[in-house]
Enzyme design. Structure first.
Site, PDB file in Angstrom:
ATOM      1  N   ASP A 211       0.838  -1.188   0.000  1.00  0.00           N
ATOM      2  CA  ASP A 211       0.000   0.000   0.000  1.00  0.00           C
ATOM      3  C   ASP A 211       0.886   1.254   0.000  1.00  0.00           C
ATOM      4  O   ASP A 211       1.936   1.286   0.644  1.00  0.00           O
ATOM      5  CB  ASP A 211      -0.887  -0.008   1.248  1.00  0.00           C
ATOM      6  N   GLU A 251       1.359  -0.190  -4.902  1.00  0.00           N
ATOM      7  CA  GLU A 251       0.421   0.865  -5.286  1.00  0.00           C
ATOM      8  C   GLU A 251       1.245   2.111  -5.652  1.00  0.00           C
ATOM      9  O   GLU A 251       1.766   2.801  -4.785  1.00  0.00           O
ATOM     10  CB  GLU A 251      -0.526   1.184  -4.135  1.00  0.00           C
TER      11      GLU A 251
END
Length: 445
Positions: A211, A251
């Site tokens: 993330d 990401e």
């Protein structure tokens, strides 16, 4: 019954053929499971199912259904301890580096899921939140419930919130929103995270989504020679056990200061813009601009791309909530038929579309076509033909029915659709012909 007896006979033969070393036997069972369901051995050759906010136990009880539907990997929501609350974004406010939280299940449930998934040849991908910790509602102030080991001011950058997403220092050294940004250049911070990731691997994890990956600095590209540079990715990834067997992606949302060329040297990145291109193409019923995987102002190789029609941020922020099941099916079918890229299916809350016959057909097409090249063309703006090698094809038609007559590399023969629509396509002498139903997906191989 005969099919089951045949499978048991194969398993018994394999067990008797090898020495009784636990790892050898386990590997043989895994090979049999993958073959039984037609699942690729590697995550990036197959299809990932994002079990968004699913409990570990609920995922485990559906493993056979996932295998039957052609998903070879399951991405779970963040497994770390998280800030209490029912909002979805609490999953992205971690409080520690331990496995288990009340919304998904404890560490034993995670280990049980991973062990059971192995029996079906399914990989488990963990969404790892490493850039920051939970806040208390104020900019850069940690939530009091974070682990005591994280309550050290020098563990954070302490530079306030990022306001300029075109500036690499701001992107990598400042808070995303209010969330306290960890000083990821520090080796003691890295060591805590390495230990967590290796614990996940020891419990059975087969890969990670990182993330906010672009918010953790590198030491190359746009970061080279800068005060914000650090060895995070080299050191952390270099310390992972069984790294060569893991699927990793980060990401990296497209922007001027995303440094994506460096992140692509470490792992696949989220080709977020391609999802938007797919959605617009289906909305506008014009599929003619979908060949390239765009990332900000340039194209990237499909080999480096983790692609989705929508992700959890798109859905939760209302970007994709107006998409109908038919529109999602059309967009997903185009994405999933493509070569080289790794597709991720985002399962919305209470979603059952993942079991639709068309989606299952295109999942199995994707798995069967691993390693085959692609030949894309547009017999009309509302339709796209995606041949893979000389073996099979997917035709997505978002317009009215029409008669197809197009060149092809497929072998001569008559092919019946494996999806919902009644359709037969004929190939002869390098031409593909047939009547394609309106608003349909046609899958054959």
């Amino acid at each position: 019954m005969k099919r089951r007896q045949k499978l048991y006979a194969i398993i018994l033969t394999l067990v008797l053929a090898v020495s009784f070393t636990p790892n050898v036997i386990s590997n043989q069972f895994l090979i049999v499971s993958q073959a039984a369901y037609g699942l690729p051995a590697k995550t990036d050759d197959g299809v990932i199912f994002h079990a968004y906010m699913w409990k570990f136990a609920d995922i485990q009880s559906n493993l056979k259904a996932f295998a039957d539907a052609g998903y070879n990997s399951i991405q779970v929501s963040p497994v770390q301890g998280i800030k209490p609350g029912k909002d979805w974004y609490m999953f992205y406010q971690p409080c520690n580096y331990r496995i288990g939280n009340p919304r998904l299940g404890d560490e034993n449930a995670f280990k049980s899921l991973c062990a059971e998934a192995d029996k079906y040849g399914i990989k488990i991908i963990v969404d790892a939140v490493l850039n920051h910790v939970a806040d208390n509602g104020n900019d850069g102030q940690w939530y009091d419930g974070i682990d005591s080991s994280l309550k050290r001011s020098d563990f954070y950058h302490n530079q306030g919130s990022c306001k300029d997403y075109t500036n690499r220092n701001d992107v990598t050294q400042k808070n995303v929103g209010n969330l306290p940004d960890l000083a990821t250049q520090r080796h003691d911070v890295q060591d805590m995270q390495i230990s967590f990731l290796n614990n996940c691997i020891a419990d059975g994890a087969d890969g990670f989504r990182f993330d906010a990956a672009k918010h953790i600095e590198t030491n190359r590209g746009e970061d080279s020679g800068q005060s914000c540079a650090g060895d995070y990715w080299d050191r952390v990834l270099g310390s992972l056990n069984n790294k060569n067997k893991l699927y990793l992606y980060g990401e990296v949302l497209p922007d001027k200061a995303d440094n994506d060329e460096v992140y692509r040297s470490y792992f696949d990145i989220t080709a977020h813009g391609y999802g938007g291109d797919l959605r617009n193409a289906v909305f506008n019923k014009d599929l003619t601009n979908l060949m390239n995987i765009k990332h900000y102002d340039h194209n990237i190789s499909p080999k480096e791309a983790l692609c989705y029609l929508e992700n959890h941020d798109d859905y939760e922020h209302g970007v994709t909530t107006n998409m109908t099941e038919w529109q999602r099916k059309m967009g997903w079918s185009i994405l999933n038929a493509r070569a080289q890229l790794t597709p991720l299916y985002f399962a919305r809350p209470n979603d059952t579309l993942w079991k639709d016959k068309d989606l299952v057909a295109v999942n199995k097409f994707h798995n069967a076509m691993a390693g085959q090249n692609e030949y894309l063309r547009y017999p009309r703006k509302e339709a796209m033909v995606i041949d893979r090698g000389n073996t099979g094809s997917v035709i997505v038609n978002v317009g009215d029915g029409f008669h197809l007559d197009t060149p092809t590399n497929l072998k001569d023969g008559t092919y019946a659709n494996k999806g919902n629509a009644s359709c037969t396509v004929r190939v002869s002498g390098g031409r593909m012909t047939g009547n394609i139903p309106g608003g349909s997906v046609v899958v054959f191989y």
